[in-house]
Motif scaffolding. Structure first.
Motif, PDB file in Angstrom:
ATOM      1  N   TRP A 216     -14.755  14.452  -2.367  1.00 27.51           N
ATOM      2  CA  TRP A 216     -14.672  14.016  -0.967  1.00 27.51           C
ATOM      3  C   TRP A 216     -14.679  15.220  -0.021  1.00 27.51           C
ATOM      4  O   TRP A 216     -15.329  15.176   1.035  1.00 27.51           O
ATOM      5  N   GLN A 217     -13.978  16.275  -0.374  1.00 29.38           N
ATOM      6  CA  GLN A 217     -13.984  17.470   0.471  1.00 29.38           C
ATOM      7  C   GLN A 217     -15.397  18.037   0.608  1.00 29.38           C
ATOM      8  O   GLN A 217     -15.778  18.537   1.663  1.00 29.38           O
ATOM      9  N   GLY A 218     -16.175  17.915  -0.466  1.00 32.73           N
ATOM     10  CA  GLY A 218     -17.535  18.442  -0.449  1.00 32.73           C
ATOM     11  C   GLY A 218     -18.496  17.624   0.393  1.00 32.73           C
ATOM     12  O   GLY A 218     -19.431  18.181   0.987  1.00 32.73           O
ATOM     13  N   ILE A 219     -18.277  16.300   0.467  1.00 35.56           N
ATOM     14  CA  ILE A 219     -19.246  15.448   1.173  1.00 35.56           C
ATOM     15  C   ILE A 219     -18.791  15.020   2.563  1.00 35.56           C
ATOM     16  O   ILE A 219     -19.607  14.526   3.341  1.00 35.56           O
ATOM     17  N   ALA A 220     -17.514  15.196   2.893  1.00 35.97           N
ATOM     18  CA  ALA A 220     -17.015  14.752   4.204  1.00 35.97           C
ATOM     19  C   ALA A 220     -17.824  15.318   5.366  1.00 35.97           C
ATOM     20  O   ALA A 220     -18.135  14.587   6.317  1.00 35.97           O
ATOM     21  N   PRO A 221     -18.206  16.604   5.340  1.00 40.90           N
ATOM     22  CA  PRO A 221     -19.026  17.115   6.458  1.00 40.90           C
ATOM     23  C   PRO A 221     -20.356  16.386   6.596  1.00 40.90           C
ATOM     24  O   PRO A 221     -20.852  16.219   7.719  1.00 40.90           O
ATOM     25  N   LEU A 222     -20.927  15.920   5.490  1.00 44.45           N
ATOM     26  CA  LEU A 222     -22.208  15.205   5.559  1.00 44.45           C
ATOM     27  C   LEU A 222     -22.047  13.846   6.215  1.00 44.45           C
ATOM     28  O   LEU A 222     -22.966  13.351   6.888  1.00 44.45           O
ATOM     29  N   ILE A 223     -20.893  13.222   6.033  1.00 45.31           N
ATOM     30  CA  ILE A 223     -20.618  11.943   6.702  1.00 45.31           C
ATOM     31  C   ILE A 223     -20.426  12.169   8.197  1.00 45.31           C
ATOM     32  O   ILE A 223     -20.960  11.429   9.026  1.00 45.31           O
ATOM     33  N   LYS A 224     -19.686  13.211   8.529  1.00 46.38           N
ATOM     34  CA  LYS A 224     -19.498  13.543   9.949  1.00 46.38           C
ATOM     35  C   LYS A 224     -20.838  13.768  10.647  1.00 46.38           C
ATOM     36  O   LYS A 224     -21.041  13.353  11.790  1.00 46.38           O
ATOM     37  N   GLU A 225     -21.759  14.429   9.951  1.00 42.42           N
ATOM     38  CA  GLU A 225     -23.058  14.764  10.534  1.00 42.42           C
ATOM     39  C   GLU A 225     -24.084  13.648  10.349  1.00 42.42           C
ATOM     40  O   GLU A 225     -25.242  13.812  10.743  1.00 42.42           O
ATOM     41  N   LYS A 226     -23.644  12.532   9.731  1.00 46.69           N
ATOM     42  CA  LYS A 226     -24.510  11.372   9.484  1.00 46.69           C
ATOM     43  C   LYS A 226     -25.741  11.737   8.663  1.00 46.69           C
ATOM     44  O   LYS A 226     -26.852  11.217   8.878  1.00 46.69           O
ATOM     45  N   GLU A 261      -8.915   7.868   1.524  1.00 41.65           N
ATOM     46  CA  GLU A 261      -8.713   9.322   1.484  1.00 41.65           C
ATOM     47  C   GLU A 261      -9.950  10.037   2.027  1.00 41.65           C
ATOM     48  O   GLU A 261      -9.824  11.052   2.718  1.00 41.65           O
ATOM     49  N   LEU A 262     -11.126   9.506   1.727  1.00 45.80           N
ATOM     50  CA  LEU A 262     -12.352  10.097   2.262  1.00 45.80           C
ATOM     51  C   LEU A 262     -12.372  10.008   3.787  1.00 45.80           C
ATOM     52  O   LEU A 262     -12.752  10.975   4.466  1.00 45.80           O
ATOM     53  N   GLU A 263     -11.955   8.878   4.345  1.00 44.34           N
ATOM     54  CA  GLU A 263     -11.976   8.728   5.796  1.00 44.34           C
ATOM     55  C   GLU A 263     -11.034   9.719   6.477  1.00 44.34           C
ATOM     56  O   GLU A 263     -11.316  10.193   7.586  1.00 44.34           O
ATOM     57  N   LYS A 264      -9.927  10.045   5.826  1.00 43.19           N
ATOM     58  CA  LYS A 264      -9.015  11.042   6.402  1.00 43.19           C
ATOM     59  C   LYS A 264      -9.714  12.387   6.576  1.00 43.19           C
ATOM     60  O   LYS A 264      -9.399  13.144   7.502  1.00 43.19           O
ATOM     61  N   LEU A 265     -10.653  12.682   5.682  1.00 45.38           N
ATOM     62  CA  LEU A 265     -11.368  13.958   5.738  1.00 45.38           C
ATOM     63  C   LEU A 265     -12.574  13.903   6.680  1.00 45.38           C
ATOM     64  O   LEU A 265     -12.905  14.895   7.321  1.00 45.38           O
ATOM     65  N   SER A 266     -13.224  12.743   6.755  1.00 43.75           N
ATOM     66  CA  SER A 266     -14.463  12.643   7.534  1.00 43.75           C
ATOM     67  C   SER A 266     -14.238  12.150   8.952  1.00 43.75           C
ATOM     68  O   SER A 266     -15.150  12.216   9.780  1.00 43.75           O
ATOM     69  N   GLY A 267     -13.026  11.640   9.237  1.00 45.28           N
ATOM     70  CA  GLY A 267     -12.709  11.215  10.592  1.00 45.28           C
ATOM     71  C   GLY A 267     -12.515   9.721  10.714  1.00 45.28           C
ATOM     72  O   GLY A 267     -13.221   8.934  10.070  1.00 45.28           O
ATOM     73  N   GLN A 268     -11.552   9.331  11.540  1.00 43.86           N
ATOM     74  CA  GLN A 268     -11.248   7.913  11.715  1.00 43.86           C
ATOM     75  C   GLN A 268     -12.473   7.163  12.235  1.00 43.86           C
ATOM     76  O   GLN A 268     -13.128   7.574  13.187  1.00 43.86           O
ATOM     77  N   GLY A 269     -12.766   6.054  11.590  1.00 42.68           N
ATOM     78  CA  GLY A 269     -13.907   5.237  11.981  1.00 42.68           C
ATOM     79  C   GLY A 269     -15.246   5.718  11.453  1.00 42.68           C
ATOM     80  O   GLY A 269     -16.275   5.061  11.667  1.00 42.68           O
ATOM     81  N   ASN A 299     -11.455  -4.710   2.621  1.00 44.64           N
ATOM     82  CA  ASN A 299     -12.406  -3.860   3.328  1.00 44.64           C
ATOM     83  C   ASN A 299     -11.960  -3.591   4.767  1.00 44.64           C
ATOM     84  O   ASN A 299     -12.655  -3.920   5.734  1.00 44.64           O
ATOM     85  N   GLU A 300     -10.798  -2.968   4.921  1.00 40.61           N
ATOM     86  CA  GLU A 300     -10.297  -2.645   6.255  1.00 40.61           C
ATOM     87  C   GLU A 300     -11.118  -1.545   6.937  1.00 40.61           C
ATOM     88  O   GLU A 300     -11.100  -1.422   8.162  1.00 40.61           O
ATOM     89  N   LEU A 301     -11.841  -0.758   6.159  1.00 37.79           N
ATOM     90  CA  LEU A 301     -12.684   0.294   6.725  1.00 37.79           C
ATOM     91  C   LEU A 301     -13.990  -0.249   7.299  1.00 37.79           C
ATOM     92  O   LEU A 301     -14.740   0.492   7.933  1.00 37.79           O
ATOM     93  N   GLN A 302     -14.249  -1.537   7.096  1.00 37.98           N
ATOM     94  CA  GLN A 302     -15.481  -2.191   7.564  1.00 37.98           C
ATOM     95  C   GLN A 302     -16.736  -1.520   7.004  1.00 37.98           C
ATOM     96  O   GLN A 302     -17.712  -1.252   7.694  1.00 37.98           O
ATOM     97  N   LEU A 303     -16.684  -1.254   5.708  1.00 39.36           N
ATOM     98  CA  LEU A 303     -17.814  -0.688   4.992  1.00 39.36           C
ATOM     99  C   LEU A 303     -18.922  -1.727   4.857  1.00 39.36           C
ATOM    100  O   LEU A 303     -18.677  -2.932   4.848  1.00 39.36           O
ATOM    101  N   ASN A 304     -20.139  -1.251   4.720  1.00 41.79           N
ATOM    102  CA  ASN A 304     -21.260  -2.128   4.372  1.00 41.79           C
ATOM    103  C   ASN A 304     -21.358  -2.151   2.851  1.00 41.79           C
ATOM    104  O   ASN A 304     -21.953  -1.251   2.244  1.00 41.79           O
ATOM    105  N   LEU A 305     -20.756  -3.160   2.234  1.00 48.85           N
ATOM    106  CA  LEU A 305     -20.723  -3.258   0.778  1.00 48.85           C
ATOM    107  C   LEU A 305     -22.019  -3.882   0.277  1.00 48.85           C
ATOM    108  O   LEU A 305     -22.413  -4.957   0.708  1.00 48.85           O
ATOM    109  N   ILE A 306     -22.668  -3.189  -0.643  1.00 53.30           N
ATOM    110  CA  ILE A 306     -23.971  -3.611  -1.158  1.00 53.30           C
ATOM    111  C   ILE A 306     -23.867  -3.825  -2.654  1.00 53.30           C
ATOM    112  O   ILE A 306     -23.345  -2.961  -3.384  1.00 53.30           O
TER     113      ILE A 306
END
Length: 316
Positions: A216-226, A261-269, A299-306
């Motif tokens: 998660w630490q490795g990929i969190a910046p990629l989520i932030k940057e979309k 835990e991933l959301e804590k690293l990548s930012g709320q929402g 699914n409180e994070l409102q993920l798009n589950l596929i």
């Protein structure tokens, strides 16, 4: 006036469609989506840039049956042997359990020269247990003699990005804890777009590990940057499965705990609407339905589950 109005609507729809298409970076063809006992539908996903037929196969539990399904669904307009021999350029194998590589072994006589990418312990199992002349034939260029030299082993080192040969993609591997084995997460890049595929993994808390946390630490910046298009991750059992018998797998509860835990690293929402592809769901059908209901409820994070279907293409 009316015709002009219809024309403008048509133009708008096409512009929206074009914009959406421009945002699509990858295509995924699920050749097998389940864990467990169905040998015709075990973990294997072909991945390529959206404008390419240079695929890498993420695990290879089922190949031929899944390719035939995809052809039946009009994903491919060529025979199955062409998909196997020409479209699949290499294999990323997460770990050495049979449900993640048996399709590769069985189809090896009809395959073409290509690379098998994995951590060293997984490759060692290929050499000593699978591509041996007592269990099959040695289609690789290392191990027991005679070596038929069809496959070449490419040892992955954690955190080191290397090209996936004969494709436009690069891969970086992260170790995962899967009970008594090291499994793998593959971060695949094409230009500035990424896909993340996890092999089998247990939750850090149960596995007494920090491997998912470090991933998660490795990929969190990629989520932030979309830049990360989707995470493909397993949920093998419903929540009723006792922690002591998870055997290195996730449940809906444990998946959501890890994603929080991933959301804590990548930012709320940051994960709202984010694509999570659920893999390795184990039969029976009643368990699969429970898993879907439990994931929806948690699914409180409102993920798009596929939920991928064998032989039906996904775009990200």
């Amino acid at each position: 006036m009316y015709r002009r109005f219809l024309f403008l609507i048509f133009l708008f729809i096409n512009l929206v469609s074009f914009a959406q298409d421009k945002n699509i970076a990858f295509k995924v063809v699920p050749l097998g989506v389940k864990g467990g006992i169905d040998e015709s539908n075990l973990s294997a996903y072909m991945l390529a840039p959206v404008n390419s037929n240079n695929y890498v196969c993420l695990d290879a539990g089922t190949l031929h049956a899944g390719i035939e399904k995809a052809i039946g669904n009009k994903v491919f307009a060529v025979p199955a042997e062409v998909v196997l021999r020409k479209y699949i350029k290499g294999y990323l194998i997460s770990h050495s359990h049979l449900d993640h590589l048996s399709g590769l072994i069985i189809n090896s006589p009809d395959d073409t020269t290509k690379n098998i990418y994995a951590f060293s312990d997984c490759i060692e199992t290929f050499k000593t247990h699978y591509f041996t002349w007592k269990s099959w034939a040695n289609f690789a260029d290392e191990g027991e003699a005679p070596q038929l030299k069809k496959y070449h082993y490419k040892v992955l080192n954690p955190g080191v990005e290397i090209p996936v040969e004969n494709t436009e993609m690069w891969v970086k591997a992260f170790p995962l804890s899967h009970s008594n084995l090291t499994s793998t997460a593959f971060l695949v890049r094409n230009n500035d777009n990424y896909m993340l595929y996890l092999g089998d993994t247990g939750p850090d808390e149960i596995e007494k590990s920090r491997k998912i946390e470090l991933l998660w630490q490795g990929i969190a910046p990629l989520i932030k940057e979309k830049k990360l298009k989707a995470i493909m991750i397993e949920v093998s059992f419903p929540d009723e499965q006792p922690d002591k018998t998870l055997f290195g797998h996730l449940t809906p509860h444990w998946l959501m705990k890890e994603l929080n835990e991933l959301e804590k690293l990548s930012g709320q929402g940051s994960l709202k609407g984010f694509n999570i592809v659920i893999t390795h769901v184990k039969p029976p059908q009643s368990s699969i339905e429970r898993i879907k209901k439990q994931l929806a409820a948690e699914n409180e994070l409102q993920l798009n589950l596929i939920y991928p279907q064998q032989g039906k293409m996904l775009n990200f």
